[in-house]
Scaffold this motif. Structure first.
Motif, PDB file in Angstrom:
ATOM      1  N   HIS A  53       0.808  -1.225   0.000  1.00 37.86           N
ATOM      2  CA  HIS A  53       0.000   0.000   0.000  1.00 37.86           C
ATOM      3  C   HIS A  53       0.839   1.272   0.000  1.00 37.86           C
ATOM      4  N   LEU A  54       2.127   1.164   0.338  1.00 39.11           N
ATOM      5  CA  LEU A  54       2.968   2.364   0.361  1.00 39.11           C
ATOM      6  C   LEU A  54       3.066   3.012  -1.016  1.00 39.11           C
ATOM      7  N   LYS A  55       2.980   2.215  -2.080  1.00 41.99           N
ATOM      8  CA  LYS A  55       3.088   2.759  -3.439  1.00 41.99           C
ATOM      9  C   LYS A  55       1.934   3.719  -3.739  1.00 41.99           C
ATOM     10  N   ALA A  56       0.826   3.566  -3.009  1.00 45.98           N
ATOM     11  CA  ALA A  56      -0.340   4.437  -3.221  1.00 45.98           C
ATOM     12  C   ALA A  56      -0.345   5.632  -2.279  1.00 45.98           C
ATOM     13  N   THR A  57       0.423   5.553  -1.205  1.00 43.33           N
ATOM     14  CA  THR A  57       0.364   6.608  -0.188  1.00 43.33           C
ATOM     15  C   THR A  57       1.628   7.454  -0.104  1.00 43.33           C
ATOM     16  N   LYS A  58       2.727   7.008  -0.730  1.00 42.46           N
ATOM     17  CA  LYS A  58       3.993   7.741  -0.678  1.00 42.46           C
ATOM     18  C   LYS A  58       4.411   8.208  -2.074  1.00 42.46           C
ATOM     19  N   THR A  59       5.226   9.222  -2.129  1.00 42.44           N
ATOM     20  CA  THR A  59       5.711   9.738  -3.403  1.00 42.44           C
ATOM     21  C   THR A  59       6.811   8.841  -3.963  1.00 42.44           C
ATOM     22  N   ILE A  60       6.671   8.440  -5.226  1.00 41.20           N
ATOM     23  CA  ILE A  60       7.687   7.639  -5.899  1.00 41.20           C
ATOM     24  C   ILE A  60       8.735   8.583  -6.475  1.00 41.20           C
ATOM     25  N   VAL A  61       9.990   8.393  -6.079  1.00 36.74           N
ATOM     26  CA  VAL A  61      11.051   9.325  -6.477  1.00 36.74           C
ATOM     27  C   VAL A  61      12.032   8.694  -7.466  1.00 36.74           C
ATOM     28  N   GLY A  62      11.585   7.669  -8.179  1.00 43.81           N
ATOM     29  CA  GLY A  62      12.441   7.004  -9.159  1.00 43.81           C
ATOM     30  C   GLY A  62      12.747   5.582  -8.750  1.00 43.81           C
ATOM     31  N   ILE A  67      17.193   8.405 -10.135  1.00 46.81           N
ATOM     32  CA  ILE A  67      16.316   9.143  -9.227  1.00 46.81           C
ATOM     33  C   ILE A  67      15.763  10.394  -9.900  1.00 46.81           C
ATOM     34  N   LYS A  68      14.685  10.895  -9.338  1.00 42.87           N
ATOM     35  CA  LYS A  68      14.092  12.149  -9.799  1.00 42.87           C
ATOM     36  C   LYS A  68      14.420  13.209  -8.749  1.00 42.87           C
ATOM     37  N   ILE A  69      15.514  13.904  -8.975  1.00 41.86           N
ATOM     38  CA  ILE A  69      16.049  14.804  -7.965  1.00 41.86           C
ATOM     39  C   ILE A  69      15.085  15.939  -7.618  1.00 41.86           C
ATOM     40  N   ASP A  70      14.324  16.425  -8.593  1.00 40.98           N
ATOM     41  CA  ASP A  70      13.377  17.503  -8.311  1.00 40.98           C
ATOM     42  C   ASP A  70      12.286  17.052  -7.348  1.00 40.98           C
ATOM     43  N   LYS A  71      11.803  15.820  -7.551  1.00 44.63           N
ATOM     44  CA  LYS A  71      10.789  15.278  -6.628  1.00 44.63           C
ATOM     45  C   LYS A  71      11.353  15.134  -5.222  1.00 44.63           C
ATOM     46  N   ILE A  72      12.608  14.697  -5.149  1.00 50.48           N
ATOM     47  CA  ILE A  72      13.254  14.506  -3.858  1.00 50.48           C
ATOM     48  C   ILE A  72      13.401  15.844  -3.136  1.00 50.48           C
ATOM     49  N   LYS A  73      13.856  16.852  -3.841  1.00 49.44           N
ATOM     50  CA  LYS A  73      14.014  18.175  -3.225  1.00 49.44           C
ATOM     51  C   LYS A  73      12.676  18.730  -2.754  1.00 49.44           C
ATOM     52  N   ALA A  74      11.616  18.515  -3.552  1.00 43.93           N
ATOM     53  CA  ALA A  74      10.291  19.040  -3.213  1.00 43.93           C
ATOM     54  C   ALA A  74       9.735  18.424  -1.936  1.00 43.93           C
ATOM     55  N   LEU A  75      10.181  17.215  -1.609  1.00 44.11           N
ATOM     56  CA  LEU A  75       9.703  16.534  -0.395  1.00 44.11           C
ATOM     57  C   LEU A  75      10.372  17.076   0.876  1.00 44.11           C
ATOM     58  N   ASN A  76      11.425  17.888   0.696  1.00 43.58           N
ATOM     59  CA  ASN A  76      12.118  18.500   1.830  1.00 43.58           C
ATOM     60  C   ASN A  76      12.492  17.466   2.901  1.00 43.58           C
ATOM     61  N   PRO A  77      13.254  16.432   2.517  1.00 43.71           N
ATOM     62  CA  PRO A  77      13.571  15.360   3.478  1.00 43.71           C
ATOM     63  C   PRO A  77      14.582  15.797   4.535  1.00 43.71           C
ATOM     64  N   ASP A  78      14.507  15.161   5.704  1.00 41.69           N
ATOM     65  CA  ASP A  78      15.509  15.345   6.761  1.00 41.69           C
ATOM     66  C   ASP A  78      16.670  14.377   6.564  1.00 41.69           C
ATOM     67  N   ILE A  79      16.379  13.249   5.914  1.00 37.45           N
ATOM     68  CA  ILE A  79      17.401  12.221   5.708  1.00 37.45           C
ATOM     69  C   ILE A  79      16.992  11.343   4.536  1.00 37.45           C
ATOM     70  N   ILE A  80      17.986  10.833   3.810  1.00 39.45           N
ATOM     71  CA  ILE A  80      17.753   9.894   2.720  1.00 39.45           C
ATOM     72  C   ILE A  80      18.547   8.625   3.029  1.00 39.45           C
ATOM     73  N   ILE A  81      17.862   7.483   2.958  1.00 38.71           N
ATOM     74  CA  ILE A  81      18.482   6.195   3.267  1.00 38.71           C
ATOM     75  C   ILE A  81      18.912   5.512   1.972  1.00 38.71           C
ATOM     76  N   CYS A  82      20.215   5.220   1.853  1.00 41.85           N
ATOM     77  CA  CYS A  82      20.759   4.549   0.682  1.00 41.85           C
ATOM     78  C   CYS A  82      21.528   3.299   1.102  1.00 41.85           C
ATOM     79  N   ASN A  83      22.041   2.581   0.116  1.00 40.29           N
ATOM     80  CA  ASN A  83      22.828   1.376   0.361  1.00 40.29           C
ATOM     81  C   ASN A  83      23.969   1.322  -0.644  1.00 40.29           C
ATOM     82  N   LYS A  84      25.120   0.854  -0.196  1.00 42.09           N
ATOM     83  CA  LYS A  84      26.319   0.832  -1.039  1.00 42.09           C
ATOM     84  C   LYS A  84      26.103   0.045  -2.322  1.00 42.09           C
ATOM     85  N   GLU A  85      25.394  -1.088  -2.236  1.00 45.36           N
ATOM     86  CA  GLU A  85      25.193  -1.925  -3.419  1.00 45.36           C
ATOM     87  C   GLU A  85      24.042  -1.431  -4.280  1.00 45.36           C
ATOM     88  N   GLU A  86      22.951  -1.031  -3.654  1.00 44.25           N
ATOM     89  CA  GLU A  86      21.744  -0.671  -4.398  1.00 44.25           C
ATOM     90  C   GLU A  86      21.861   0.674  -5.114  1.00 44.25           C
TER      91      GLU A  86
END
Length: 266
Positions: A53-62, A67-86
């Motif tokens: 259900h998260l796909k219907a309730t959260k913004t997809i950023v790529g 990634i869609k950097i403009d969408k990410i900036k518009a969300l004004n995040p406090d933190i972004i979680i990434c992974n070395k491999e992914e």
């Protein structure tokens, strides 16, 4: 002020607990949800399918690689979680201009437990993190008892076709293969996900089992037949790629899946 270090050794300073989270890793999105952080998740990838259900309730950023950097900036995040491999180093560097980027690096079950503990500290979810760590420990110990008398067999774990690619060393998949008493015939390759030639598979290790992962490539029967002809005697098995490659809270379910897998191939 809170200072914490991610699994890449990068130190981060936080004046307050991050409240607006973007996750660019499907398995870590699931973990954040299981830690009770659904309301804090503002952005996810198109591959973040659990819970659905998260796909219907959260913004997809790529995706994980684009990634869609403009969408990410518009969300004004406090933190972004990434992974070395992914996620690529370039993505992490680009996102670092937006907000702190927390990068995980999970190759072992111990790394996975550390990641969960880190998230508990980072997001003030220590109690929830401890519950998942305890669940993982319990399921892990139970599985090791279950697998103790199983003989060690040779295996190859395919993740892609055209060209054929397999899981090599320094991967979480390799860790879980060993846990399941499978020696990965390709773990000595230089690449983490090397390309391989089917005509050489017997010379390179002659596996007892060939596992065809459900992701990222949708293997079909024709692939199983082609690989089977090259190996002659190996048993070809379609497996759930999420159970072998997703870390976080998914690992608890994976141990039960592995028990059923061994019953299936016995």
């Amino acid at each position: 002020m809170k200072e914490l270090m991610d699994q890449m050794g990068t130190k981060h300073l936080f004046e307050y607990t991050p409240k607006r989270i973007i996750s660019l890793v499907p398995s870590q999105t699931e973990l954040l949800y299981d830690l009770g952080l659904e309301d804090s998740l503002v952005g996810i990838t198109k591959f973040c399918i659990h819970p659905y259900h998260l796909k219907a309730t959260k913004t997809i950023v790529g995706g994980t690689k684009k990634i869609k950097i403009d969408k990410i900036k518009a969300l004004n995040p406090d933190i972004i979680i990434c992974n070395k491999e992914e996620n690529t180093k370039e993505i992490v560097e680009e996102l670092s201009s937006v907000c702190p980027v927390w990068v995980t690096d999970v190759l072992t079950i111990e790394d996975n437990l550390k990641m969960i503990d880190d998230f508990g500290l980072l997001f003030n979810k220590r109690t929830e993190a401890r519950k998942w760590i305890d669940k993982t420990h319990f399921a892990w110990e139970d599985f090791k008892k279950n697998i103790a008398d199983k003989p060690i067999k040779k295996a190859a774990y395919f993740i892609w076709a055209n060209p054929y690619m397999v899981a090599g060393n320094t991967t979480f998949i390799n860790e879980l293969l060993h846990l399941n008493h499978f020696n990965n015939i390709y773990e000595n390759k230089d690449s983490r996900y090397p390309e391989v030639e089917l005509r050489k598979i017997r010379l390179e290790g002659d596996p007892d089992y060939v596992f065809l992962s459900s992701e990222p490539f949708p293997f079909k029967d024709e692939h199983a037949f082609e690989i089977g002809r090259a190996t002659h005697h190996a048993k070809t098995v379609f497996v759930d790629g999420e159970m072998f490659s997703w870390y976080g809270s998914r690992l608890v379910k994976a141990f039960d899946y592995f028990k059923k897998l061994h019953e299936k191939i016995a």
